[in-house]
Design a protein around this motif. Structure first.
Motif, short mmCIF file in Angstrom:
data_model
loop_
_atom_site.label_atom_id
_atom_site.label_comp_id
_atom_site.label_asym_id
_atom_site.label_seq_id
_atom_site.Cartn_x
_atom_site.Cartn_y
_atom_site.Cartn_z
N GLY A 1 0.80 -1.22 0.00
CA GLY A 1 0.00 0.00 0.00
C GLY A 1 0.83 1.27 0.00
N ARG B 1 3.64 3.63 -1.64
CA ARG B 1 4.37 3.99 -2.84
C ARG B 1 5.28 5.14 -2.45
NH1 ARG B 1 -0.61 3.22 -3.92
NH2 ARG B 1 -1.10 5.44 -4.07
N GLU C 1 2.01 -6.31 -5.49
CA GLU C 1 1.93 -6.43 -4.02
C GLU C 1 1.09 -7.63 -3.62
OE1 GLU C 1 2.24 -1.79 -2.54
OE2 GLU C 1 0.27 -2.72 -2.73
N ASP C 2 -0.03 -7.79 -4.28
CA ASP C 2 -0.92 -8.91 -3.97
C ASP C 2 -0.24 -10.25 -4.24
OD1 ASP C 2 -2.87 -7.06 -3.27
OD2 ASP C 2 -3.99 -7.29 -5.15
N ASP D 1 -2.51 0.23 -10.66
CA ASP D 1 -3.20 -1.06 -10.51
C ASP D 1 -2.23 -2.23 -10.70
OD1 ASP D 1 -5.53 0.40 -10.10
OD2 ASP D 1 -6.27 0.08 -12.15
N LYS E 1 -0.26 -2.65 -7.56
CA LYS E 1 -1.10 -3.31 -6.55
C LYS E 1 -1.13 -4.81 -6.79
CE LYS E 1 -4.39 -3.62 -3.35
NZ LYS E 1 -4.10 -4.88 -2.72
#
Length: 152
Positions: free
Chosen positions: A80, A82, A145-146, A139, A142
């Motif tokens: 989350g 950056r 990260e996921d 996106d 993200k």
């Protein structure tokens, strides 16, 4: 705007200058330390600042160490976040417009207080360019990260 800020021993003087400048502009600043030149470990100060940002308790965060490099590495391990290391005005503006950076890293030994205060001002005042091109890249970050979490 509410801003969480933290520094290690090599950045605490610049941190204090930034706090004064931000408060003079009407921002609410929460200081997570450190407050002296005794050697400490920068990840210990990056974590609480980033937790404030991720939880929404702070709108943005600022981290300062000698070069800004260690703080930015530690901060970017937290999903989350950056975090962008900026040493010039163009980078400070671009990282907000293009990357929607939510944490700024600075190096007290690299950037003088005058330039650092200008960088912070530009970074705070610049909005994210809400277009499909930039949002698509956010996106994708993200999704990284996921998939990989905050592994090193």
């Amino acid at each position: 705007m509410k801003i969480a800020i933290g520094a290690d021993h090599a950045g605490f003087r610049l941190k204090d200058d930034i706090i004064r400048a931000l408060q003079a502009e009407g921002h609410v600043v929460e200081d997570f330390g450190c407050h002296c030149a005794d050697s400490i470990d920068y990840p210990d100060y990056a974590l609480p600042v980033c937790e404030q940002v991720v939880s929404g308790k702070a709108d943005r965060g600022i981290l300062i160490c000698g070069t800004g490099i260690g703080m930015s590495i530690a901060a970017n391990k937290i999903p989350g976040i950056r975090c962008a290391l900026a040493g010039d005005l163009f980078s400070a503006k671009a990282t907000r417009e293009h990357n929607d950076s939510n944490v700024l890293a600075l190096g007290e030994r690299v950037v003088g207080p005058g330039v650092a205060l200008e960088i912070v001002k530009v970074w705070i005042e610049t909005e994210f360019s809400q277009g499909p091109r930039h949002q698509g890249r956010i996106d994708k970050i993200k999704r990284l990260e996921d998939k990989y979490g905050a592994r090193s």
